[in-house]
Each structure stands twice: as C-alpha cells, then as structure tokens.
Enzyme design. Structure first.
Site, PDB file in Angstrom:
ATOM      1  N   LYS A  34       0.838  -1.201   0.000  1.00 53.90           N
ATOM      2  CA  LYS A  34       0.000   0.000   0.000  1.00 53.90           C
ATOM      3  C   LYS A  34       0.870   1.246   0.000  1.00 53.90           C
ATOM      4  O   LYS A  34       1.839   1.343   0.753  1.00 53.90           O
ATOM      5  CB  LYS A  34      -0.916  -0.005   1.217  1.00 53.90           C
ATOM      6  N   SER A  63      -9.950   0.773   7.534  1.00 48.24           N
ATOM      7  CA  SER A  63      -9.394   0.835   6.185  1.00 48.24           C
ATOM      8  C   SER A  63      -8.805  -0.467   5.667  1.00 48.24           C
ATOM      9  O   SER A  63      -8.358  -0.517   4.518  1.00 48.24           O
ATOM     10  CB  SER A  63      -8.327   1.938   6.101  1.00 48.24           C
ATOM     11  N   SER A 101      -9.163   2.971   3.000  1.00 49.37           N
ATOM     12  CA  SER A 101      -8.202   3.551   2.079  1.00 49.37           C
ATOM     13  C   SER A 101      -7.327   2.511   1.386  1.00 49.37           C
ATOM     14  O   SER A 101      -6.544   2.846   0.495  1.00 49.37           O
ATOM     15  CB  SER A 101      -7.309   4.547   2.819  1.00 49.37           C
TER      16      SER A 101
END
Length: 466
Positions: free
Chosen positions: A76, A176, A152
């Site tokens: 990520k 998230s 996210s």
C-alpha cells in the site's frame, strides 16, 4: 493467479515452481486486468525478477528462503518500500524521493521470502472509504467496476480480489482494511494495536496489516509480520505460538458472543444486515459459541473522531504548502473534509470529543469483561460508486453520523483485534462482510473463528479466483 500465499510459498520452497515463474504470472495477470481496475500505481518488474532469481538460487542450494518464499506482494502506498516513492495517494507528493529502505513491516515480509512487486493505490492520506485521487484516478472493484473496492486500502483489496497478487499490505485507522475486505470478498484482519511494530513511533489508532483470500494466508502473514521492535514502544511481545497452527487447533467452544445489527446508532442496509446475520448464525453453530443477548449501545464517536483528526486540517495543509493554492488538486473527499472543517471548526470542542473517546474505551472494556466476541456487519452498505463520496444516505436514511463503515473505529480506538470475513453476496452479486471483534491481544481467536466459517461454509471466490 489462483494459488494462495501458502500454496505459492510451499511450491517454491519445494522447487515445484520457480519464483521467477510466479512473478511472471503476477505481471501477466496485472497486464491483462489492471487497466480497468487501477489497483497498482507503480511496478518494478526488473527488481522483482532479480529477487525471484535470488530465491530460486537459494532453493537450488537446498536452502529455505522462508515462509513467504516467492510470494508476490503489493505494498500500500502509505508505507515505504525500497525502490519506490511513497506518495500517500497525493498529487503533492508525486515527486517524493524514491525510498532506499523498507518500512519495518515490509522488511519483515521481504526477509521471509516475499517479493514486493509494486505499490497499490490508496485514498489520499488515507482519508476516504473509497480510493479516488487526483494523482492516480479511480480504483475499481473486480466484482463490479462501477463500484469501489473500498478505502483507504482499495488498491490492495482490488489487486488481491482480481488475482494479481495473493497478498497486499494495508493500514487501518478506522476500518481501512476491514471495509475493503468486505467490499471485495476477502479476509481483512485489523490486528491488536502493537501486534505489528511500526518504525515511526507512537500511533493512537492506526495499525498495519494485509488483505488475503484465505484465513491460512492471513495467519501465515501474521506469523511473519508480528513481533516487537524497540523503535515502537507500543509493540507487543511475540505471542509464543504460531497463528497458522492455531487456526486448526484452538478451542473456541463456549465463548460468549453478542450480535448487534447496528450498535444502537448505525444506519445499515437491511440486506447487508440479513447476510451478515446469517453468517454469524452459521459461525455460532460451527464454533459452538454461546450467543448472549445484550443491549450494548456504545457511544457513537464518528463525529468526535473526525473532530480530533480533522480540526487542524486546514492549518496543517497550509503549513505544508498545499493550501490555499492547491485546493483543486486535492481528491474530492479531502476537499469535502476541508470545506467541512472551514464551516464547523469554530464550533468543535476537541476536549469534549476526547472525553467521548475515553467514554467509549470504558464502555468497550466493560463489554469485554463479560463477553468474548462482538459480531456486526462489517459495513453499513454494499460497495458504492467507485468515484462517489462517503455516503450520507444509506437505505434512503440519514447516515451522516456513520458513513459506510460505522463499526470500524471502535476497535482502533480501543486497540482490539477485529476482522472482516466474507458473509455472502447481495442479490446483485456484491460481497458483504461479517465483522468480529475480540478482546485485546486475542487475534488468534478471530483467525480460528474465520477458519471455521471458511471450512464449514466455503466462500464465493473473488473474480480473480474463479
């Protein structure tokens, strides 16, 4: 790529397949599918191939490259990975320097034989329940490209669900990891606070983790990633056992479980509630849990958490040179938050918001003094529009006090482990997640329960695994 993390690593360790071949499969899959999904924002085939050759050479010498040998991993774009920029999904960090070292988290994965192949898309600064930025555009859900894979950690969930990689890292400060897992039919564990050490010091709520397709994959990942580090004074001691072993052996019969459809405040789509409830019932039966009636109605801290996190947003952005001139280059959701704080900052009472946060901590501690598990839907709704803002309406009702993930923040605030596992599909074929939260430090219980449900009621595979 249809092999799991465990299957891939064991095949590479045994010499049944080369790490180079695994990496080639991953890039072939990315080439065929990612143009329509936008899961990866940066790739490095040359570096990945070099790492794969090193692993294959070790296998040829009779060495064991590690429990994640040859597993291609997406990282990520909120944490450092050597050879890549960390942009946090922001146009303002588009020219950030290429990192020359990994985060502590990524370093552990690499040391276990994993091969980081690229960075996955994130919501800008992690501030969205979808993944849609001015820098990289809209990330889409493999189940239905009109919908979001969540945020996210949306790039990571899309990459794993589409079969590009079997594991991708995530981070979770209010849901998230779990919301993207729910929206894409994956396993998403938010570990206990401190279970995975961070190199950048104190954090109130954010933890690192990963998204995978199977419980065994998440357990093996956690065996690698978990453990203390002196750079993080919040990091927990090693658990003293293997999570991968405990998913098959841990006795969970008799644990006291509470189901709540809304915790007394959330607005949730009825179909989402029904699907999650049926999964909870199956799990209660399979695991021989004791379901306990409880009117647990904790304080809703959605607005208070936002006040604490966002009250200084405009001042911080101004100090960083983002505002006032760069407003138009912020992502739509971050623009919304800036406007919201401009309207409401004068009326925010941060001291009162912290008091409500502390009240929630006491309520949750009291709940887990008498109960072992809290089960809820993982999200308030099915996946919403890929380019949409966090919904203010759910099922036609006002959801401005909870948004898409009203159940997420509690575990972050109180440092409990919490997991989202596939619960089923809506009538229009979109995934729904069941969220289970346990007492602090009992990540092993969540993984064992997830494994029991996975075994007793096999989940519909994501599109990349059909």
């Amino acid at each position: 790529m249809t092999r799991s993390v465990v299957e891939t690593a064991e095949a590479v360790r045994a010499g049944a397949i080369s790490a180079e071949a695994v990496v080639a499969e991953a890039f072939e899959r990315i080439g065929r599918t990612d143009a329509s999904l936008n899961a990866f924002v940066a790739l490095d085939r040359e570096r990945a191939d070099a790492l794969a050759r090193e692993i294959d050479a070790r296998v040829a010498k009779g060495e064991d490259p590690g429990p994640l040998a040859g597993v291609p991993v997406g990282v990520k774009d909120m944490e450092d990975c050597a050879g890549f920029r960390t942009t946090q999904g922001s146009w303002f960090l588009r020219d950030a320097p290429v990192r020359d070292r990994d985060s502590h988290h990524v370093a552990r994965l690499r040391a276990a034989g994993a091969i980081p192949i690229g960075k996955t898309a994130t919501a800008e600064f992690g501030m969205d329940s979808a993944t849609n930025t001015k820098l990289f555009g809209v990330t889409r859900n493999p189940w239905n490209a009109d919908t979001t894979p969540g945020g996210s950690s949306g790039g990571s969930s899309a990459a794993v669900a589409a079969g590009m990689v079997p594991l991708a890292t995530g981070s979770d400060a209010a849901g998230s990891i779990r919301e993207p897992a729910a929206f894409t039919g994956l396993v998403g564990l938010k570990p206990s606070h401190g279970r995975i050490a961070k190199e950048n010091g104190f954090a109130n709520w954010s933890v690192r983790g990963a998204l995978t397709r199977t419980v065994a994959d998440t357990a093996r990942y956690l065996d690698v990633a978990a453990g203390p580090d002196d750079r993080d004074r919040q990091s927990l001691p090693a658990p003293g056992y293997s999570y991968e072993s405990r998913i098959e052996t841990l006795d969970v019969a008799g644990l006291r479980a509470v189901w709540s459809a809304d915790l007394g405040y959330a607005v949730v789509e009825p179909e989402v509630v029904d699907i999650a409830r049926r999964a909870a019932e199956r799990l209660i039966t399979a695991a021989k849990l004791v379901e306990v009636a409880s009117d647990f109605r904790p304080v809703n801290v959605y607005r208070h958490l936002g006040a604490i996190q966002l009250v200084n947003l405009e001042a911080d952005f101004t100090a960083q040179g983002i505002l006032p001139d760069g407003f138009d280059m912020l992502s739509p959701q971050v623009q919304y938050f800036v406007d919201l704080m401009r309207r409401e900052a004068a009326s925010i009472d941060v001291k009162r918001s912290w008091a409500e946060i502390h009240r929630l901590e006491q309520q949750v501690a009291g709940f887990f003094a008498d109960h072992d598990l809290l089960m809820t839907p993982a999200t308030a709704c099915r996946p919403y529009a890929a380019d949409g803002r966090i919904p203010d309406l759910v099922d036609g009702r006002d959801a401005s006090e909870g948004g898409a993930e009203p159940f997420g923040a509690m575990a972050n605030i109180c440092w409990n482990p919490s997991i989202s596992i596939p619960a089923g599909l809506t009538a229009d074929g979109l995934p729904v997640g069941l969220q289970i939260t346990a007492r602090r430090h009992r990540d092993d219980i969540l993984l064992r329960l997830a494994r029991l449900l996975e075994r007793e009621w096999p989940w519909t595979p994501p599109p990349g695994y059909e």
